[in-house]
Enzyme design. Structure first.
Site, mmCIF file in Angstrom:
data_model
loop_
_atom_site.group_PDB
_atom_site.id
_atom_site.type_symbol
_atom_site.label_atom_id
_atom_site.label_comp_id
_atom_site.label_asym_id
_atom_site.label_seq_id
_atom_site.Cartn_x
_atom_site.Cartn_y
_atom_site.Cartn_z
ATOM 1 C CB SER A 102 -0.999 0.029 1.182
ATOM 2 O OG SER A 102 -0.180 -0.184 2.545
ATOM 3 C CD GLU A 161 0.612 7.737 5.537
ATOM 4 O OE1 GLU A 161 0.734 6.357 5.939
ATOM 5 O OE2 GLU A 161 1.078 8.419 5.880
ATOM 6 C CG ASP A 173 1.307 13.709 17.777
ATOM 7 O OD1 ASP A 173 1.318 13.134 18.778
ATOM 8 O OD2 ASP A 173 1.954 13.478 16.701
ATOM 9 C CG PHE A 193 9.951 13.560 8.958
ATOM 10 C CD1 PHE A 193 9.146 14.785 8.989
ATOM 11 C CD2 PHE A 193 9.729 13.069 7.834
ATOM 12 C CE1 PHE A 193 8.674 15.414 8.124
ATOM 13 C CE2 PHE A 193 9.010 13.797 6.700
ATOM 14 C CZ PHE A 193 8.447 14.676 6.865
ATOM 15 C CG HIS A 249 1.533 1.873 4.527
ATOM 16 N ND1 HIS A 249 0.493 1.857 3.946
ATOM 17 C CD2 HIS A 249 1.765 3.224 5.035
ATOM 18 C CE1 HIS A 249 -0.324 3.078 3.872
ATOM 19 N NE2 HIS A 249 0.605 3.729 4.842
HETATM 20 P P1 FAD Z 1 -2.417 5.811 20.761
HETATM 21 O O1 FAD Z 1 -2.316 4.427 20.368
HETATM 22 O O2 FAD Z 1 -3.619 6.480 21.421
HETATM 23 O O3 FAD Z 1 -1.113 6.176 21.654
HETATM 24 C C1 FAD Z 1 -0.425 7.394 21.772
HETATM 25 C C2 FAD Z 1 0.111 7.315 23.206
HETATM 26 O O4 FAD Z 1 -0.623 7.385 24.206
HETATM 27 C C3 FAD Z 1 1.319 6.282 23.178
HETATM 28 O O5 FAD Z 1 2.422 6.595 23.823
HETATM 29 C C4 FAD Z 1 0.501 5.238 23.964
HETATM 30 O O6 FAD Z 1 1.538 4.282 24.607
HETATM 31 C C5 FAD Z 1 -0.236 6.069 25.111
HETATM 32 N N1 FAD Z 1 -1.570 5.595 25.430
HETATM 33 C C6 FAD Z 1 -2.502 4.757 24.792
HETATM 34 N N2 FAD Z 1 -3.268 4.416 25.635
HETATM 35 C C7 FAD Z 1 -2.824 4.955 26.913
HETATM 36 C C8 FAD Z 1 -3.744 4.957 28.079
HETATM 37 N N3 FAD Z 1 -4.867 4.269 28.264
HETATM 38 N N4 FAD Z 1 -3.057 5.330 29.189
HETATM 39 C C9 FAD Z 1 -1.880 5.879 28.947
HETATM 40 N N5 FAD Z 1 -1.217 5.887 27.842
HETATM 41 C C10 FAD Z 1 -1.790 5.661 26.696
HETATM 42 N N6 FAD Z 1 -0.686 11.642 12.718
HETATM 43 C C11 FAD Z 1 -1.618 12.597 12.375
HETATM 44 O O7 FAD Z 1 -2.010 13.483 12.810
HETATM 45 N N7 FAD Z 1 -2.424 12.127 11.126
HETATM 46 C C12 FAD Z 1 -2.210 11.045 10.378
HETATM 47 O O8 FAD Z 1 -2.822 10.672 9.391
HETATM 48 C C13 FAD Z 1 -1.251 10.144 11.024
HETATM 49 N N8 FAD Z 1 -0.950 8.973 10.358
HETATM 50 C C14 FAD Z 1 -0.358 8.123 10.818
HETATM 51 C C15 FAD Z 1 -0.005 6.728 10.173
HETATM 52 C C16 FAD Z 1 0.659 5.843 10.720
HETATM 53 C C17 FAD Z 1 0.852 4.546 10.134
HETATM 54 C C18 FAD Z 1 1.419 5.976 11.934
HETATM 55 C C19 FAD Z 1 2.348 4.906 12.576
HETATM 56 C C20 FAD Z 1 1.385 7.389 12.764
HETATM 57 C C21 FAD Z 1 0.452 8.361 12.170
HETATM 58 N N9 FAD Z 1 0.403 9.588 12.603
HETATM 59 C C22 FAD Z 1 -0.651 10.613 11.956
HETATM 60 C C23 FAD Z 1 0.990 9.924 13.879
HETATM 61 C C24 FAD Z 1 0.281 9.579 15.019
HETATM 62 O O9 FAD Z 1 -1.078 10.243 15.225
HETATM 63 C C25 FAD Z 1 1.006 9.948 16.324
HETATM 64 O O10 FAD Z 1 2.245 8.972 16.613
HETATM 65 C C26 FAD Z 1 0.487 9.929 17.726
HETATM 66 O O11 FAD Z 1 1.281 10.702 18.561
HETATM 67 C C27 FAD Z 1 -0.127 8.852 18.316
HETATM 68 O O12 FAD Z 1 -1.276 8.256 17.518
HETATM 69 P P2 FAD Z 1 -1.853 6.864 17.748
HETATM 70 O O13 FAD Z 1 -3.002 6.407 17.320
HETATM 71 O O14 FAD Z 1 -0.528 5.744 17.572
HETATM 72 O O15 FAD Z 1 -1.938 6.956 19.470
#
Ligand code: FAD
Length: 287
Positions: free
Chosen positions: A12, A14, A106, A213, A263
């Protein structure tokens, strides 16, 4: 790696939404050049806090219309409300979008309210509650661990929460050490997790940009690689040739080790992904 080897390998791409007319034209050229590769799907990023919301919608619609390839919008929940996410899901459903990359995102600087979702597992659970099995949900995985996680184990447990909330698959943050990926998958297997975890691949085209990055997202550039890349200075042609060798070997090692696909973070450029895809002989692996 046994959990991964049973999944058919899927490839895939991106993209991110363009900011202006000029970059929109460049994106059009890029996806037009890459479409003949027949990737399994392409994904389109979504700025946290909804900063690219309309541009993400437009890009998703445009790529789907022009290429016929499955498009997976990213959806980040930080700063958003349930009503807003519900509306977005509804819009995607009416456009026959079947796949979503569900993220926390974020908090943009200046934004204070986290909104109604704190973490991505809550978004995954919400998508499942609202739309059942309509969407194939991908989540983010971090073989070198998320920079805000208090420990590697805490981050793994978070990944488990996302899987248990209903994720169908995961795409990783990019990395250059295949062992980080293999160890991460093994740790997931020990926790009983069984979903495809597809490595995210960042082509190497510009050292300064890559270093910036990587510092921001916690992806590690191994010392040997950093030193070699630094040494190229302004010689971009040699840096790109070396970068292509490094990423080709990385991808080859991952696929040989049982990764269920790749990906590619295209950065809206066709050349580096095309070169990598061709070097790996992936032309015929699309649907
Ligand atoms: P989460 O899975 O919620 O985790 C975030 C943090 O919180 C981690 O440190 C985790 O350990 C911690 N955490 C989770 N649950 C809990 C809990 N219950 N208690 C305490 N701590 C907890 N960003 C964008 O803005 N737009 C995008 O389109 C985008 N695409 C991405 C695509 C991929 C494939 C990847 C790998 C990243 C992408 N990101 C994007 C970046 C991503 O949004 C950031 O890395 C963000 O900081 C974390 O998102 P997440 O969904 O992994 O968060």
């Amino acid at each position: 790696m046994d959990s991964q080897k049973k999944y058919p390998q899927a490839f895939s791409l991106e993209f991110f939404p363009a900011k202006n007319a000029e970059s929109a034209e460049k994106l059009r050229e890029t996806y037009t050049q890459l479409a003949p590769l027949k990737p399994g799907f392409v994904s389109v990023t979504f700025g946290a806090g909804g900063s690219t919301q309309e541009r993400t919608f437009d890009t998703v619609r445009e790529i789907k219309q022009h290429t016929g390839i499955d498009v997976a919008p990213h959806l980040s929940c930080i700063g958003s409300t349930k009503d807003n996410i519900r509306q977005i899901l509804h819009n995607y459903k009416t456009q026959s979008i079947r796949r979503i990359v569900a993220l926390r995102g974020d908090m943009p600087s200046g934004m204070r309210e986290a909104g109604e979702f704190r973490f991505a597992n809550e978004l995954v659970a919400f998508i499942r509650a609202e739309t059942g099995e309509h969407f194939h949900i991908e989540v983010a995985a971090y073989p070198e661990f998320h920079p805000q996680a208090p420990s590697a184990h805490a981050d793994l447990l978070n990944f488990k929460r996302k899987a248990e909330a209903g994720a169908d698959g995961a795409i990783t943050q990019y990395f250059y050490s295949p062992d980080a990926y293999f160890r991460f998958v093994e740790s997931c297997e020990k926790l009983g997790l069984d979903l495809p975890i597809v490595p995210g691949i960042m082509p190497i085209t510009n050292f300064v940009q890559l270093a910036r990055f990587s510092d921001a997202c916690g992806a590690e550039i191994p010392r040997w690689l950093r030193k070699r890349l630094e040494a190229y200075g302004d010689d971009m042609k040699s840096l790109r040739a070396f970068g292509l060798d490094v990423t080709t070997k990385l991808c080859g090692d991952l696929l040989a080790g049982g990764a269920p696909g790749l990906h590619f973070y295209t950065m809206n450029q066709a050349g580096p992904t095309l070169a990598l895809w061709q070097r790996l002989g992936l032309q015929s692996k699309g649907p």
